[in-house]
Write an enzyme that holds these catalytic residues in place. Sequence first.
Site, PDB file in Angstrom:
ATOM      1  N   LYS A  52       0.821  -1.212   0.000  1.00  0.00           N
ATOM      2  CA  LYS A  52       0.000   0.000   0.000  1.00  0.00           C
ATOM      3  C   LYS A  52       0.857   1.266   0.000  1.00  0.00           C
ATOM      4  O   LYS A  52       0.448   2.296  -0.526  1.00  0.00           O
ATOM      5  CB  LYS A  52      -0.956   0.006   1.193  1.00  0.00           C
ATOM      6  N   GLY A 180      -3.308 -12.265 -10.159  1.00  0.00           N
ATOM      7  CA  GLY A 180      -4.070 -12.173  -8.920  1.00  0.00           C
ATOM      8  C   GLY A 180      -3.762 -10.872  -8.198  1.00  0.00           C
ATOM      9  O   GLY A 180      -3.213  -9.931  -8.777  1.00  0.00           O
ATOM     10  N   VAL A 181      -4.090 -10.839  -6.926  1.00  0.00           N
ATOM     11  CA  VAL A 181      -4.022  -9.573  -6.197  1.00  0.00           C
ATOM     12  C   VAL A 181      -2.606  -9.016  -6.137  1.00  0.00           C
ATOM     13  O   VAL A 181      -2.376  -7.831  -6.401  1.00  0.00           O
ATOM     14  CB  VAL A 181      -4.644  -9.704  -4.781  1.00  0.00           C
ATOM     15  N   ILE A 182      -1.620  -9.859  -5.815  1.00  0.00           N
ATOM     16  CA  ILE A 182      -0.257  -9.345  -5.665  1.00  0.00           C
ATOM     17  C   ILE A 182       0.289  -8.918  -7.016  1.00  0.00           C
ATOM     18  O   ILE A 182       0.894  -7.852  -7.165  1.00  0.00           O
ATOM     19  CB  ILE A 182       0.644 -10.418  -5.009  1.00  0.00           C
ATOM     20  N   LEU A 184      -1.369  -7.917  -9.686  1.00  0.00           N
ATOM     21  CA  LEU A 184      -2.016  -6.717 -10.213  1.00  0.00           C
ATOM     22  C   LEU A 184      -1.622  -5.475  -9.413  1.00  0.00           C
ATOM     23  O   LEU A 184      -1.344  -4.423  -9.984  1.00  0.00           O
ATOM     24  CB  LEU A 184      -3.537  -6.890 -10.212  1.00  0.00           C
ATOM     25  N   GLU A 185      -1.608  -5.600  -8.088  1.00  0.00           N
ATOM     26  CA  GLU A 185      -1.264  -4.423  -7.279  1.00  0.00           C
ATOM     27  C   GLU A 185       0.167  -3.967  -7.568  1.00  0.00           C
ATOM     28  O   GLU A 185       0.422  -2.801  -7.858  1.00  0.00           O
ATOM     29  CB  GLU A 185      -1.414  -4.733  -5.780  1.00  0.00           C
ATOM     30  N   ASP A 310      -3.342 -17.919   7.155  1.00  0.00           N
ATOM     31  CA  ASP A 310      -2.982 -18.272   5.780  1.00  0.00           C
ATOM     32  C   ASP A 310      -2.640 -19.755   5.631  1.00  0.00           C
ATOM     33  O   ASP A 310      -2.645 -20.276   4.508  1.00  0.00           O
ATOM     34  CB  ASP A 310      -1.775 -17.450   5.306  1.00  0.00           C
ATOM     35  N   HIS A 442     -24.766  13.746  -1.553  1.00  0.00           N
ATOM     36  CA  HIS A 442     -24.512  14.126  -2.940  1.00  0.00           C
ATOM     37  C   HIS A 442     -23.487  15.248  -2.970  1.00  0.00           C
ATOM     38  O   HIS A 442     -23.646  16.215  -2.239  1.00  0.00           O
ATOM     39  CB  HIS A 442     -25.831  14.584  -3.562  1.00  0.00           C
TER      40      HIS A 442
END
Lengths: 463, 463
Positions: A52, A180-182, A184-185, A310, A442
């Site tokens: 991040k 996957g996530v890793i 692509l990030e 995990d 809004h």
Amino acid sequence: METREVEYAIIGVGTAGLGAFSRIRKQTDSLLLIQHGPYGTTCARVGCMPSKMLIAASDLAHAIEGGSFFGIDGNYQVNGKRLFERIQKDRAEKFVGGVLRYVDTIDNKFKVEGQARFLDSHTLDVDGRLRVKAEKIILACGSSPYVAPVFEPLLQDLDTSDTIFELDDLPRSMAVVGLGVIALEIGQAFHRLGVQTTLYGHTGRIGAFTHPDMQKDVMQTMQQELDIIPRGEFTRAVKVKDGFELTYLTTDGKEIIRSYERVLIASGRRSNLRTMDLEKSGLILDDRGLPQYDPLTMQCGNSHVFISGDATEDLPLWHEAYIEGRIAADSAVAFPAHKEGKRTPGIGIYFTDPQMACVGSVYSALDPEQIVMGQARMDSGPRHKIYNDLKGMMQVYVDKNSGILLGAEVFGRGAEHMAHTLVLAIEHGLTVGEILQMPVYHPTLEEVMKGALTMALFRLRKS
Amino acid sequence: METREVEYAIIGVGTAGLGAFSRIRKQTDSLLLIQHGPYGTTCARVGCMPSKMLIAASDLAHAIEGGSFFGIDGNYQVNGKRLFERIQKDRAEKFVGGVLRYVDTIDNKFKVEGQARFLDSHTLDVDGRLRVKAEKIILACGSSPYVAPVFEPLLQDLDTSDTIFELDDLPRSMAVVGLGVIALEIGQAFHRLGVQTTLYGHTGRIGAFTHPDMQKDVMQTMQQELDIIPRGEFTRAVKVKDGFELTYLTTDGKEIIRSYERVLIASGRRSNLRTMDLEKSGLILDDRGLPQYDPLTMQCGNSHVFISGDATEDLPLWHEAYIEGRIAADSAVAFPAHKEGKRTPGIGIYFTDPQMACVGSVYSALDPEQIVMGQARMDSGPRHKIYNDLKGMMQVYVDKNSGILLGAEVFGRGAEHMAHTLVLAIEHGLTVGEILQMPVYHPTLEEVMKGALTMALFRLRKS
């Protein structure tokens, strides 16, 4: 050889193991933590936190590129050295540091380091120098990146998420193995930071979503920005001067040979249980060779062994590891009595741009006959128009009979935030009608969510 | 003079008036919309939409300034002409355009233009050329910026939110009169875009929050970035070469004389009802000279007159105007029967940086003896640390007996999103314990919300 007899052995001192430790420690002194490899959680060391920080930088670079639309004519230089210095410094001080300080507060008599392996259902060997006999065992030993055989000979030189944040500067070019996530990030972030990047898929699937329209939208959107080769497999990987030469055979028979300075292997993670001689544990193993377990107790079969985090290879997410560590501990303490913990609806987020979030039940887990679907494109959102960020779409899945929201797949700016509002609704079994009673300000990104829910309500009334 | 007799007269064709029209039109042909001034909603013309486009630009400029922390060494030039071109173009095409196209679809026989004034309880004069007799009247004529007497002589030359988005470039300097939402949003944006800006308060209050600690944190935080003079009043305003010279007397007696190229008056808005000769309407008026009304029916007293939107001078928010227009219409249709509409918990957001959001009951509306408060600072949030955006704090207010969440004041990055999750919880009467059953993903801004709720739960259990 030394033998220690304890009531509880906890294998792994990450998010799940520490969570279990904190619960069990309140009950007894008779417990032992066994840690293999570096202390510090996967999340803080090589996962959520460093990725991040990388993305915070690449998002800014990308925003500057799009600035002239808003009247901000900017340019920038990526200082890769400072980028990695910041990641490594903040990781050490703010994220891993906290974990290590907590581990330090644990009396050494409760800790031992080494690789644990089953000798029998109650006995563990630690590096051939210690034998641990435990009445109950909690498996919380995490996971490691999976490396396909074609890359194994080069393993020392290739990158995984374990090593990529140890760089001291950005490479010129990088191949990313996985979608996957890793993959692509990190792949998107490196691309945006000026690294010539190619992402290689395998089956053609990309990202998290299970609805075919969502899959398609993600592939189209990501391919507009990134060099993605979705289907095929690597047949050869060799070291060359200044990097690696990879050979990839696409599903339609095209051979692609390209060289990259670095190669990031990001094709999934495998449970570290695979190194624990599980076949001697007496546990019932599934097709993957991992223990069968009950997600409400984290108990493996009817045994005295509990699993969490995990290591299950199922939900590699920090908040799930945190919950599972506690459930496993509570079940172990209650054992042989049966004690169920409380699971929460799923929430998974990819911090790509656009973001991807899955909440509750994904589409593929539902019976299409039993649901109505509401859908909205992000370009319908006033705030998305303001940001000139029109990419993506979202779907909500609603039980046809009760009107209760079951799940959602969200692709677009603000997905991580809508995911939290939606998961609160799912946790409390709210119907779409009930959710739509909330005011939506809004202009906010959440107006697209309101649009998707409104479509679902409309379809419910017609059905 | 022409006289028209109708069942319904709707004064004002903005968000509230159009909402009322769409409901009543389904019941009858006998209705008339009376519009004074430009068509298009306040939100789209001069409110939410242009201000958020301005802020999208200033946020980017600010992000570039902070980029070197992340390893992104950027610089930029603000192209004020392009900035305003974009605002004016997108406003016309994407936001006001939609409203105008909808108004165009309404048959001309239902529309008349001009200033409506009461002649008696059922009779309206329109610009002295038309008389309208209506069985029921819906007041939806919106509001206009309030201008203090000291500025009145210069009114043609000063700016309000009605004129500031009509500029074709940024000024060199600007005084902002006020410390409310418009003043802070536009003042901070202009400052970040390089305009030398001073914000002048009056009573020392700033922004939206009602808890003294929140007020204090906002003032300190905003003063670190902006030139704010919180307490005092303007005693003189004159035109000079290239701008205006203002004289301001602080509460502690210091006279400040400064010149600015432009002056933005942003010290609140006043209902346009004040120009409608309300004293002839027969309605019961409150201290402000505005009709008393029931927020559940929007009915003024027991009369045939209904009110909605900014005209009430109470909740100048798009989504409230939208709801109120519909409630007023439904009540008017039911009249003389009594029909209550459904109000939602409050949600108000300032798109400053840090953002400010009030949800449900603000602190000042609660009995301190009956609540427990949970609090968290944004610098406790992992994601806030990742963004290096540590400013702000939040409070949640919980009923001491039931544990039900009543309201929140949120100051910091992500406030607008947490506000939506919190307002869903409040709408459904959830307790903090129930809310905390939701999973919170890691690392997200929402973890700070979890922290504040957890503190409230802890205090509840102790109390």
